[in-house]
Design a protein around this motif. Sequence first.
Motif: not given
Length: 132
Positions: A84-86, A88, A91, A94, A96-97, A115
């Motif tokens: 999985e990328t994340s 959380a 978003s 994340y 990256e975000n 989380d």
Amino acid sequence: MMITTKGRNALNVMIDLAQHADEGYVSVTDLSLRIMESQKYLEASMSSLMAAGLVVSLRGKSGGYRLARPADEINVYEILASSETSMAPVSCLYAENPCERADICLSLPLWKELDDVIMNFLRGRTLSDLLK
């Protein structure tokens, strides 16, 4: 938070390997038949699981895959995180975000706490727990 098909597939693969741990290395063909997933898709999953140090492989006629550690030493979080990328719940958590409003957002502490609850839950469940 939404666990993708990749994450669910990785978990199913690991459960199957744990169920058949006493058989040594499990072939992709056998795995494919038992969890009803294509061999090509399984190879991609196995690559992620190997990179995460969760499975090891052996080439050759009697080769295949097996767990890298005992089932009671592998938690569900590790398995899902391998594909999985994340995980959380929103978003803005994340890495990256990052959220531009994080310093003034009144709901951010709620999402961080959720989380933490999710991560602790997943880390607290092992493959052995799932086999019971």
